[in-house]
Design a protein around this motif. Structure first.
Motif, mmCIF file in Angstrom:
data_model
loop_
_atom_site.group_PDB
_atom_site.id
_atom_site.type_symbol
_atom_site.label_atom_id
_atom_site.label_comp_id
_atom_site.label_asym_id
_atom_site.label_seq_id
_atom_site.Cartn_x
_atom_site.Cartn_y
_atom_site.Cartn_z
ATOM 1 N N LEU A 1 0.866 -1.173 0.000
ATOM 2 C CA LEU A 1 0.000 0.000 0.000
ATOM 3 C C LEU A 1 0.903 1.224 0.000
ATOM 4 O O LEU A 1 1.894 1.281 0.727
ATOM 5 N N HIS A 2 0.570 2.194 -0.830
ATOM 6 C CA HIS A 2 1.391 3.391 -0.936
ATOM 7 C C HIS A 2 0.574 4.612 -0.524
ATOM 8 O O HIS A 2 -0.582 4.754 -0.916
ATOM 9 N N ASP A 3 1.190 5.464 0.255
ATOM 10 C CA ASP A 3 0.546 6.698 0.686
ATOM 11 C C ASP A 3 1.493 7.836 0.346
ATOM 12 O O ASP A 3 2.677 7.788 0.679
ATOM 13 N N ILE A 4 0.984 8.818 -0.343
ATOM 14 C CA ILE A 4 1.786 9.971 -0.738
ATOM 15 C C ILE A 4 1.150 11.225 -0.147
ATOM 16 O O ILE A 4 -0.051 11.439 -0.274
ATOM 17 N N ARG B 1 5.715 23.950 3.139
ATOM 18 C CA ARG B 1 6.530 24.642 4.139
ATOM 19 C C ARG B 1 6.172 26.128 4.161
ATOM 20 O O ARG B 1 5.610 26.668 3.211
ATOM 21 N N GLU B 2 6.550 26.761 5.249
ATOM 22 C CA GLU B 2 6.269 28.187 5.402
ATOM 23 C C GLU B 2 6.980 29.025 4.344
ATOM 24 O O GLU B 2 6.495 30.086 3.963
ATOM 25 N N ASP B 3 8.131 28.555 3.859
ATOM 26 C CA ASP B 3 8.878 29.323 2.860
ATOM 27 C C ASP B 3 8.332 29.155 1.444
ATOM 28 O O ASP B 3 8.885 29.671 0.481
ATOM 29 N N GLY B 4 7.235 28.417 1.303
ATOM 30 C CA GLY B 4 6.608 28.244 0.002
ATOM 31 C C GLY B 4 7.037 26.973 -0.716
ATOM 32 O O GLY B 4 6.445 26.607 -1.726
ATOM 33 N N SER B 5 8.059 26.309 -0.232
ATOM 34 C CA SER B 5 8.479 25.057 -0.851
ATOM 35 C C SER B 5 7.620 23.908 -0.324
ATOM 36 O O SER B 5 6.842 24.072 0.618
ATOM 37 N N SER B 6 7.768 22.791 -0.951
ATOM 38 C CA SER B 6 6.991 21.615 -0.557
ATOM 39 C C SER B 6 7.901 20.405 -0.417
ATOM 40 O O SER B 6 8.935 20.310 -1.066
ATOM 41 N N VAL B 7 7.474 19.488 0.410
ATOM 42 C CA VAL B 7 8.172 18.218 0.582
ATOM 43 C C VAL B 7 7.167 17.113 0.306
ATOM 44 O O VAL B 7 6.044 17.143 0.817
ATOM 45 N N ILE B 8 7.569 16.167 -0.515
ATOM 46 C CA ILE B 8 6.703 15.033 -0.812
ATOM 47 C C ILE B 8 7.164 13.856 0.050
ATOM 48 O O ILE B 8 8.331 13.491 0.050
ATOM 49 N N GLU B 9 6.221 13.294 0.788
ATOM 50 C CA GLU B 9 6.502 12.152 1.645
ATOM 51 C C GLU B 9 5.768 10.939 1.078
ATOM 52 O O GLU B 9 4.574 11.002 0.801
ATOM 53 N N THR B 10 6.498 9.857 0.867
ATOM 54 C CA THR B 10 5.871 8.617 0.421
ATOM 55 C C THR B 10 6.137 7.531 1.460
ATOM 56 O O THR B 10 7.237 7.424 1.997
ATOM 57 N N VAL B 11 5.120 6.780 1.720
ATOM 58 C CA VAL B 11 5.228 5.679 2.672
ATOM 59 C C VAL B 11 4.636 4.439 2.008
ATOM 60 O O VAL B 11 3.536 4.481 1.479
ATOM 61 N N SER B 12 5.406 3.357 2.031
ATOM 62 C CA SER B 12 4.925 2.085 1.508
ATOM 63 C C SER B 12 4.831 1.097 2.662
ATOM 64 O O SER B 12 5.761 0.990 3.461
#
Length: 79
Positions: free
Chosen positions: A16-19, A24-35
């Protein structure tokens, strides 16, 4: 009888995959994936076959299994 004698606990072959995207406050983003692989519980039958458990029966088997694991670990620490 211990849970080891009564149940088989394992992982299924499926994944099962969850994305999730975290902004972030500075306008950037982080993508987190969990399998993950789902935990499956089976009860040993008298004829040697296994019967997969679901719902409350699965929860009961998992609780018994982890209680036996905790007992085993405590015994190992005392040796």
């Amino acid at each position: 009888m211990s849970a080891y004698d009564q149940y088989v606990i394992g992982y299924g072959p499926e994944r099962l995959h969850d994305i999730a995207v975290h902004n972030r406050e500075d306008g950037s983003s982080v993508i987190e994936t969990v399998s993950t692989r789902p935990v499956r519980a089976f009860e040993k039958q008298a004829d040697g076959s296994l019967s997969e458990l679901h719902g409350e029966a699965k929860t009961t088997a998992l609780e018994a299994f982890w209680a036996d694991v905790d007992t085993f670990n405590a015994e190992q620490e005392n040796h």
